[in-house]
Design an enzyme around this catalytic site. Sequence first.
Site, PDB file in Angstrom:
ATOM      1  N   LEU A  43       0.814  -1.212   0.000  1.00  0.00           N
ATOM      2  CA  LEU A  43       0.000   0.000   0.000  1.00  0.00           C
ATOM      3  C   LEU A  43       0.848   1.263   0.000  1.00  0.00           C
ATOM      4  CD1 LEU A  43      -2.726  -1.029   2.618  1.00  0.00           C
ATOM      5  CD2 LEU A  43      -2.975  -0.939   0.132  1.00  0.00           C
ATOM      6  N   GLY A  44       2.043   1.179   0.562  1.00  0.00           N
ATOM      7  CA  GLY A  44       2.896   2.360   0.618  1.00  0.00           C
ATOM      8  C   GLY A  44       4.156   2.057   1.402  1.00  0.00           C
ATOM      9  N   GLY A  46       7.793   4.219   3.366  1.00  0.00           N
ATOM     10  CA  GLY A  46       8.449   5.460   3.745  1.00  0.00           C
ATOM     11  C   GLY A  46       9.747   5.167   4.450  1.00  0.00           C
ATOM     12  N   MET A  48      10.397   4.786   7.559  1.00  0.00           N
ATOM     13  CA  MET A  48      10.336   3.952   8.750  1.00  0.00           C
ATOM     14  C   MET A  48       9.914   2.518   8.460  1.00  0.00           C
ATOM     15  SD  MET A  48       8.319   4.919  12.218  1.00  0.00           S
ATOM     16  CE  MET A  48       8.519   3.982  13.724  1.00  0.00           C
ATOM     17  N   GLY A  49       9.091   2.329   7.435  1.00  0.00           N
ATOM     18  CA  GLY A  49       8.607   0.987   7.156  1.00  0.00           C
ATOM     19  C   GLY A  49       7.743   0.958   5.915  1.00  0.00           C
ATOM     20  N   VAL A  51       3.881  -0.637   4.313  1.00  0.00           N
ATOM     21  CA  VAL A  51       2.539  -1.076   4.692  1.00  0.00           C
ATOM     22  C   VAL A  51       1.966  -1.944   3.579  1.00  0.00           C
ATOM     23  CG1 VAL A  51       0.203  -0.348   5.292  1.00  0.00           C
ATOM     24  CG2 VAL A  51       2.149   0.977   6.089  1.00  0.00           C
ATOM     25  N   LYS A  66       2.005  -3.243   9.033  1.00  0.00           N
ATOM     26  CA  LYS A  66       3.061  -2.224   9.086  1.00  0.00           C
ATOM     27  C   LYS A  66       4.350  -2.938   9.467  1.00  0.00           C
ATOM     28  CE  LYS A  66       4.145   2.148  11.454  1.00  0.00           C
ATOM     29  NZ  LYS A  66       3.631   3.131  12.448  1.00  0.00           N
ATOM     30  N   ASP A 159       3.585  13.421  17.257  1.00  0.00           N
ATOM     31  CA  ASP A 159       3.885  13.592  15.827  1.00  0.00           C
ATOM     32  C   ASP A 159       2.619  13.949  15.055  1.00  0.00           C
ATOM     33  OD1 ASP A 159       5.496  13.734  13.575  1.00  0.00           O
ATOM     34  OD2 ASP A 159       5.245  11.610  13.093  1.00  0.00           O
TER      35      ASP A 159
END
Length: 242
Positions: A43-44, A46, A48-49, A51, A66, A159
């Site tokens: 799904l995506g 970035g 950090m990780g 998904v 995640k 955040d």
Amino acid sequence: MATALTLDALPHQKSEPRRRRRERPATLTPGQSVGAWRVERELGHGGMGSVYAITHKTFGKRAALKLCHRGVLGPDFTAATFLREARVVNLIDHPGVPDVFATGSYDGRPYLAMERLRGQTLGDHVRASTFSTLESIALILELCDILSAAHASNVVHRDLKLDNVFVVDACPALGLGRRVKLLDWGVAHVVGEPDPLCGVLAGTLTYIAPEQVRGDALTPAADVYSLAVLIYQCLLRRPPFA
């Protein structure tokens, strides 16, 4: 369908910001198994990780996985820190906080199995000028209610930003309008408990409160500062300190 998670916020050392890994981490492939889950698609991703859309192999439950990037893990951000998000979200009794219902490890990398959402981030909507001022205010009020519930549970998100606010698509068949979900509780702080990110500047610089930069004790006031920045962006389509 947009992912229900944003993944770019990384903790930073105050003295020397950590650089993100530039290489594209290895991805999971459709049909691959992660514990009791089967991967459907990515799904995506970035800093950090990543998904993934997943389905439980026995019960057919659809969820989002995640999965932490291996390069993120280290002395300042451990697997336990990543998985701590599951406990934090379950401290807050509010429908605007996505449910995390399973944790685990795959190939030495921790993961969370959580609620899968359909929609877009508030950041996507702001950049596309989707909502009127009145619609934006209605969404902001929903967000305020989520934060109020979190603060009543002694949780500081730490955040808060446009891309961590998810606007779930309306579902007229079920009588549901647009709903707001606040995502990415991975760097949240529970007031009164030891902070696993103590000494680390966590969050997104545009939104970070001055007391976070100074290293003062973290309180809900830090979220209120970030909320003010978010509201400014939401209504004026630009950050206050551009």
